[in-house]
Scaffold this motif. Sequence first.
Motif, PDB file in Angstrom:
ATOM      1  N   GLU A  62       0.832  -1.199   0.000  1.00 58.63           N
ATOM      2  CA  GLU A  62       0.000   0.000   0.000  1.00 58.63           C
ATOM      3  C   GLU A  62       0.868   1.252   0.000  1.00 58.63           C
ATOM      4  O   GLU A  62       0.581   2.223  -0.714  1.00 58.63           O
ATOM      5  N   LYS A  63       1.950   1.231   0.793  1.00 58.40           N
ATOM      6  CA  LYS A  63       2.865   2.365   0.802  1.00 58.40           C
ATOM      7  C   LYS A  63       3.538   2.532  -0.554  1.00 58.40           C
ATOM      8  O   LYS A  63       3.738   3.653  -1.026  1.00 58.40           O
ATOM      9  N   PHE A  64       3.878   1.413  -1.191  1.00 63.04           N
ATOM     10  CA  PHE A  64       4.524   1.524  -2.501  1.00 63.04           C
ATOM     11  C   PHE A  64       3.569   2.136  -3.528  1.00 63.04           C
ATOM     12  O   PHE A  64       3.989   2.933  -4.374  1.00 63.04           O
ATOM     13  N   ASP A  65       2.299   1.784  -3.467  1.00 63.12           N
ATOM     14  CA  ASP A  65       1.328   2.395  -4.384  1.00 63.12           C
ATOM     15  C   ASP A  65       1.311   3.911  -4.211  1.00 63.12           C
ATOM     16  O   ASP A  65       1.254   4.656  -5.199  1.00 63.12           O
ATOM     17  N   LEU A  66       1.371   4.375  -2.957  1.00 61.08           N
ATOM     18  CA  LEU A  66       1.406   5.810  -2.700  1.00 61.08           C
ATOM     19  C   LEU A  66       2.731   6.417  -3.154  1.00 61.08           C
ATOM     20  O   LEU A  66       2.772   7.508  -3.731  1.00 61.08           O
ATOM     21  N   GLU A  67       3.816   5.687  -2.888  1.00 67.24           N
ATOM     22  CA  GLU A  67       5.135   6.157  -3.333  1.00 67.24           C
ATOM     23  C   GLU A  67       5.175   6.323  -4.851  1.00 67.24           C
ATOM     24  O   GLU A  67       5.702   7.323  -5.365  1.00 67.24           O
ATOM     25  N   LYS A  68       4.641   5.351  -5.540  1.00 64.75           N
ATOM     26  CA  LYS A  68       4.691   5.384  -7.001  1.00 64.75           C
ATOM     27  C   LYS A  68       3.949   6.601  -7.544  1.00 64.75           C
ATOM     28  O   LYS A  68       4.434   7.280  -8.455  1.00 64.75           O
ATOM     29  N   ARG A  69       2.778   6.919  -6.962  1.00 66.99           N
ATOM     30  CA  ARG A  69       2.037   8.095  -7.386  1.00 66.99           C
ATOM     31  C   ARG A  69       2.827   9.371  -7.105  1.00 66.99           C
ATOM     32  O   ARG A  69       2.862  10.295  -7.928  1.00 66.99           O
ATOM     33  N   ARG A  70       3.489   9.420  -5.942  1.00 66.86           N
ATOM     34  CA  ARG A  70       4.273  10.602  -5.591  1.00 66.86           C
ATOM     35  C   ARG A  70       5.486  10.752  -6.505  1.00 66.86           C
ATOM     36  O   ARG A  70       5.829  11.866  -6.924  1.00 66.86           O
ATOM     37  N   LEU A  71       6.133   9.642  -6.833  1.00 62.99           N
ATOM     38  CA  LEU A  71       7.289   9.689  -7.719  1.00 62.99           C
ATOM     39  C   LEU A  71       6.875  10.057  -9.140  1.00 62.99           C
ATOM     40  O   LEU A  71       7.577  10.811  -9.824  1.00 62.99           O
ATOM     41  N   GLN A  72       5.745   9.538  -9.597  1.00 66.17           N
ATOM     42  CA  GLN A  72       5.240   9.935 -10.908  1.00 66.17           C
ATOM     43  C   GLN A  72       4.865  11.408 -10.931  1.00 66.17           C
ATOM     44  O   GLN A  72       4.979  12.063 -11.965  1.00 66.17           O
ATOM     45  N   ASP A  73       4.431  11.925  -9.783  1.00 71.55           N
ATOM     46  CA  ASP A  73       4.028  13.323  -9.688  1.00 71.55           C
ATOM     47  C   ASP A  73       5.207  14.273  -9.904  1.00 71.55           C
ATOM     48  O   ASP A  73       5.018  15.442 -10.214  1.00 71.55           O
ATOM     49  N   LEU A  74       6.447  13.771  -9.743  1.00 71.04           N
ATOM     50  CA  LEU A  74       7.626  14.593 -10.001  1.00 71.04           C
ATOM     51  C   LEU A  74       7.793  14.882 -11.488  1.00 71.04           C
ATOM     52  O   LEU A  74       8.518  15.804 -11.866  1.00 71.04           O
ATOM     53  N   LYS A 239      -0.552  15.982  -7.383  1.00 71.46           N
ATOM     54  CA  LYS A 239      -0.865  17.288  -7.941  1.00 71.46           C
ATOM     55  C   LYS A 239      -1.136  17.203  -9.437  1.00 71.46           C
ATOM     56  O   LYS A 239      -1.883  18.011  -9.983  1.00 71.46           O
ATOM     57  N   ILE A 240      -0.493  16.259 -10.110  1.00 68.33           N
ATOM     58  CA  ILE A 240      -0.681  16.057 -11.544  1.00 68.33           C
ATOM     59  C   ILE A 240      -1.646  14.899 -11.756  1.00 68.33           C
ATOM     60  O   ILE A 240      -1.471  13.832 -11.168  1.00 68.33           O
ATOM     61  N   ASP A 241      -2.650  15.098 -12.586  1.00 64.57           N
ATOM     62  CA  ASP A 241      -3.638  14.059 -12.882  1.00 64.57           C
ATOM     63  C   ASP A 241      -4.245  13.508 -11.588  1.00 64.57           C
ATOM     64  O   ASP A 241      -4.234  12.304 -11.329  1.00 64.57           O
ATOM     65  N   LEU A 345      -9.725   5.964 -20.155  1.00 60.71           N
ATOM     66  CA  LEU A 345      -9.763   5.026 -21.268  1.00 60.71           C
ATOM     67  C   LEU A 345      -8.472   4.225 -21.346  1.00 60.71           C
ATOM     68  O   LEU A 345      -8.487   3.008 -21.562  1.00 60.71           O
ATOM     69  N   LEU A 346      -7.350   4.880 -21.186  1.00 55.19           N
ATOM     70  CA  LEU A 346      -6.050   4.225 -21.172  1.00 55.19           C
ATOM     71  C   LEU A 346      -5.208   4.877 -20.096  1.00 55.19           C
ATOM     72  O   LEU A 346      -4.871   6.059 -20.193  1.00 55.19           O
ATOM     73  N   ASP A 347      -4.916   4.128 -19.033  1.00 54.23           N
ATOM     74  CA  ASP A 347      -4.127   4.700 -17.940  1.00 54.23           C
ATOM     75  C   ASP A 347      -2.690   4.918 -18.384  1.00 54.23           C
ATOM     76  O   ASP A 347      -2.254   4.410 -19.428  1.00 54.23           O
ATOM     77  N   ARG A 348      -1.970   5.667 -17.578  1.00 57.43           N
ATOM     78  CA  ARG A 348      -0.604   6.060 -17.921  1.00 57.43           C
ATOM     79  C   ARG A 348       0.243   4.856 -18.314  1.00 57.43           C
ATOM     80  O   ARG A 348       0.335   3.870 -17.577  1.00 57.43           O
ATOM     81  N   GLN A 349       0.879   4.941 -19.495  1.00 55.41           N
ATOM     82  CA  GLN A 349       1.709   3.875 -20.034  1.00 55.41           C
ATOM     83  C   GLN A 349       3.103   4.391 -20.338  1.00 55.41           C
ATOM     84  O   GLN A 349       3.256   5.404 -21.029  1.00 55.41           O
ATOM     85  N   PRO A 350       4.153   3.726 -19.845  1.00 56.87           N
ATOM     86  CA  PRO A 350       5.510   4.118 -20.237  1.00 56.87           C
ATOM     87  C   PRO A 350       5.815   3.642 -21.646  1.00 56.87           C
ATOM     88  O   PRO A 350       5.305   2.618 -22.109  1.00 56.87           O
ATOM     89  N   ALA A 351       6.630   4.405 -22.369  1.00 51.44           N
ATOM     90  CA  ALA A 351       6.972   4.060 -23.746  1.00 51.44           C
ATOM     91  C   ALA A 351       8.304   4.675 -24.104  1.00 51.44           C
ATOM     92  O   ALA A 351       8.853   5.505 -23.375  1.00 51.44           O
ATOM     93  N   VAL A 399       3.688  18.874 -19.984  1.00 49.55           N
ATOM     94  CA  VAL A 399       2.533  19.765 -20.070  1.00 49.55           C
ATOM     95  C   VAL A 399       1.306  19.172 -19.395  1.00 49.55           C
ATOM     96  O   VAL A 399       0.219  19.741 -19.462  1.00 49.55           O
ATOM     97  N   ASP A 400       1.452  18.009 -18.758  1.00 51.52           N
ATOM     98  CA  ASP A 400       0.375  17.331 -18.048  1.00 51.52           C
ATOM     99  C   ASP A 400      -0.630  16.704 -19.003  1.00 51.52           C
ATOM    100  O   ASP A 400      -0.873  15.514 -18.984  1.00 51.52           O
ATOM    101  N   ARG A 401      -1.257  17.533 -19.859  1.00 58.20           N
ATOM    102  CA  ARG A 401      -2.250  16.992 -20.787  1.00 58.20           C
ATOM    103  C   ARG A 401      -2.471  17.936 -21.958  1.00 58.20           C
ATOM    104  O   ARG A 401      -2.300  19.156 -21.854  1.00 58.20           O
TER     105      ARG A 401
END
Length: 433
Positions: A62-74, A239-241, A345-351, A399-401
């Motif tokens: 559960e903490k990692f899920d929160l960490e991942k969102r915070r790290l993506q927010d950077l 803060k983002i998405d 429709l399509l969640d965030r995907q790395p590419a 640019v967020d979106r």
Amino acid sequence: MKRVFFTCAVTALFSGTAFADVAACPEGSVISSISYEGLEHTKARVVERELLNKAGEPFSAEKFDLEKRRLQDLDLFTDVSVDCNGGNLKYSFVEIFRWIPAPAGKTTERDGLMIGLALANLNVLGEDIRAEVQYRTSSERFLDNNEYAFYASSPYLFGLPLGWNFEFLRTDSYDDIRDYQDDSWLIDLDLDYQLLPHLSILGTVAYRELEKAVFTFDEDSAELWEYGLGFAFDFRDTKIDTRKGVYYEYMLTHVKQLDRIAICGGSCYTEGEDYWELLNDARAYYPVGRFVTGATALVRYRPGEVYRFDYFSHGGVNSYRGRYGDSKRLGVHEALLNLEERFILLDRQPASIAGVNFFYGVQLVAGLDGSLIWNSGRPGWDDYEGAVYGGIHLVVPAVDRLRFEVGYSPDRGEPKYFFGMIEKVSTSRWRGR
């Protein structure tokens, strides 16, 4: 962040390659040490201040899920994963491209679509500092309406939780909505000090010089100082998405013209812009499955003497999506209300394309816009307009979106088409600049 530029992420919808799934650690396994992989341009302390799992404690998914969102927010990484090797907890990162020489653009109610060039570094010195230079010109008045900008920002200052955003803006553009030549300079610094985990103290100071924007007396220029204090409660997941949580901000700002003119007749008085702005910014989000419901309200009340060059205008992708901006809807005070439903429709995907790492996502949106704009006293129904809208958002780095939307107001009787960048709740705050 007050900056916009295109990336190749749009084409990635068809040609991007996803990375492997996250490899998690067993729940409750004790962490003996923490290591990092993939931090080629980012310093470890930038990551460490976002982590919730600690050495000597049991691992929590559960903490990692929160960490991942915070790290993506950077907005520094396209992918974040974790794995265990015995008691060692290893975080693996895929960094987003740093340097971006690219087209730059934004949409405003005044100038419409602006295009140009930008050079940005998303991670200066590996410290999560963003810096960007831009040149933009209006597509309608090509090379006549021009804007030159430099932006720099970071959520930390010398290791302290003091977010800062610096902006330098030079504008040479005719404002056909407010009917004046905007020949101006702007220097702005915004500060955000995290006093408690969900409470920040806000500050702002700005200087503007408007060389030709004077309406009531014969002067060549006007110099204005702006300074303010406020606070914000922030319980959003990111803060983002944002998907879940609430945000509330109150800001009190004073804007005063330095070179006010003394006028004497039967009595003496001074003339020039001098007003207070009381700002309330409220946002709430709640997810149900792939649906995210958001409700926002931005209210700005300005007692004092406000000149036409600082009047609000409602109409456009960054304020009210039921009409295009024009000189018929101007006012001293404003309230922007919104209720929006998003479908992921399509969640965030790395590419990655040709070694350039990025991410992308697709969201469908539909909502209601409410617009109140007035000059004095309390607003009435004559000051209100409403509209429905729908569209598609492409979630991309930096640019967020990118927003493609169609709005319809029964009072207007025909659909309006809009293209925008960055969250509307952000662009609504600085669209006049």
